[in-house]
Design a protein around this motif. Structure first.
Motif: not given
Length: 486
Positions: A148-158
């Protein structure tokens, strides 16, 4: 929302429009349609939903000035669960069903999972079949994790919800061990690669949160180096103990390291099998008839690729190379070129703990669906109980290798005497010839000089062979003890 107001016929038309299954009870069709809106909704699908909805309610809004029912039914046509929307970190999009900006909407990502580009048929990502997991239902087909952005740590909910039938399957399943059901909801992750079925592969820095609790990720050891994935295939992640066993909506959040590689996640309802169950299935459908095995032996001896000279026979050990014990269920892969077998019992148990599915004889892939039980060798094992090796002859017959075993004992006897003859005072003198004495010294010196280094190498190469490694060292130290005692 609009989908929730559809009748069975509307749901079937919508699912048929996108090529999904139209069979099942209404609540199953609703769940399937909601997942469609949640993950795979293109502008064309939105138009179809709007068309079906307006057709259903056209009679109620025949007057031109009358507002459409959908304008006041739901402020958010994509809302699936209100509590989820309020708590979600993903930006909500209020949508008026009479004036939808399809390109702008299509550029969004709902629940952190990416959608396919418009009018492009992209091959689907497929995961390899796992022998220890039988898939009962696909709750979410493999869907790309999109940063969702350029951060190294991402969160993807479902989100997803279980049907009553799926809940009953879980509740009524047996326990493999306390707290672990055989029917499970599992999360599988792999590379986004549609060229071939993909093995499970965790992204770096993975963490999985189910509803309000974090789930343990099996066999995952984070690396100190950024962006480094596990070296071997990973296991599915069992979420069952944290799932609501009801019609309630479950929320899953996958935290992952964004280092340039693309990953996809899928959710499945599976039945986990045990090695004993796979063995029974193999015994039921995987036995190769003795006559077919005999024909294979004759063909191999007639056209042996390993030798230009005509082969007269080939030896096969009755000892399993995995555990150094006599074979009980002789097994090998159909793709293997050798006649040597390994024990199916231990092979399945080994892969249950650490799935590699590699043949211990030739070190080539030996997947479960390629395994066969050698009917000829099974018969030989019952008829030949006093030999550890047999030889196949060119006509397909066999004979035990007993004479070789007996001859191999003869040099061992004098070696044992010679090996302890350094202690001259402890042995009677009748066989103390000069030649024997000289031979004794040579044999013992050579053995003692080379044994320590060889044993150390064997221990390094075969750390798991607890039965073989320590024995020579104990024997060696015992002999040295005798020497120093005299």
């Amino acid at each position: 929302n609009m989908v929730m107001s559809f009748r069975v016929s509307d749901l079937q038309m919508l699912l048929g429009f996108v090529g999904r299954s139209k069979s099942g009870l209404k609540h199953e069709l609703v769940t399937r349609a909601l997942q469609l809106v949640q993950f795979d909704c293109s502008p064309e699908v939105f138009k179809k939903i709007k068309e079906l909805y307006e057709t259903r309610y056209a009679k109620k809004s025949s007057e031109p000035g009358q507002p459409q029912p959908q304008q006041h039914r739901s402020p958010d046509a994509l809302s699936i669960h209100s509590s989820y929307d309020r708590g979600s970190s993903v930006a909500r999009t209020s949508i008026s069903t009479t004036n939808i900006d399809y390109p702008a909407l299509y550029g969004k990502y709902l629940n952190g999972l990416g959608r396919l580009p418009p009018k492009v048929v992209k091959p689907e990502v497929r995961l390899v079949k796992l022998p220890f997991y039988t898939t009962l239902d696909e709750l979410l087909k493999p869907t790309e994790l999109v940063p969702q952005n350029n951060e190294k740590l991402q969160e993807s909910p479902c989100i997803f919800a279980l049907t009553p039938r799926q809940v009953e399957l879980i509740r009524n399943s047996r326990e493999l061990q306390p707290g672990v059901k055989s029917v499970q909801v599992v999360l599988r992750i792999c590379y986004t690669d549609s060229s071939s079925p993909q093995e499970d592969q965790y992204p770096p820095n993975i963490a999985v949160k189910v509803n309000h609790s974090y789930c343990s990720v099996p066999g995952y050891y984070p690396s100190n180096k950024p962006g480094v994935e596990p070296k071997r295939p990973c296991r599915p992640i069992n979420l069952t103990h944290l799932i609501y066993l009801s019609a309630a909506t479950n929320r899953i959040t996958v935290t992952w390291g964004n280092y340039g590689k693309s990953y996809s996640v899928g959710l499945y309802l599976v039945r986990q099998m045990t090695s004993a169950e796979l063995l029974q299935r193999l015994k039921t459908i995987g036995i190769k008839h003795p006559e077919l095995c005999k024909a294979l032996v004759k063909e191999k001896l007639r056209l042996d690729p390993d030798s230009e000279i005509a082969t007269t026979g080939v030896r096969v050990s009755l000892i399993c190379p995995l555990v150094k014990m006599r074979l009980s269920v002789p097994c090998r892969a159909e793709t293997c070129a050798h006649l040597q077998c390994f024990d199916a019992v231990f092979y399945l148990q080994m892969n249950e703990k650490k799935p590699t599915w590699m043949c211990p004889v030739c070190d080539k892939p030996a997947p479960y669906d390629q395994l066969i039980i050698d009917g000829l060798l099974s018969k030989i094992l019952t008829e030949c109980e006093d030999a550890d090796e047999i030889e196949y002859l060119v006509d397909g017959s066999w004979c035990p290798i007993r004479a070789e075993k007996e001859r191999s004992c003869s040099p061992q006897c004098p070696i044992l005497v010679l090996g302890s003859s350094d202690v001259n005072g402890l042995l009677p003198p009748p066989n103390s010839n000069g030649e024997n004495g000289k031979a004794t010294a040579d044999v013992v010196d050579l053995t003692l000089d080379s044994s320590s280094s060889e044993e150390e190498e064997e221990e390094d190469e075969e750390e798991d062979d607890d039965d073989d490694g320590p024995q020579p060292k104990r024997r060696c130290s015992y002999e040295k003890g005798l020497v120093s005692a005299c």
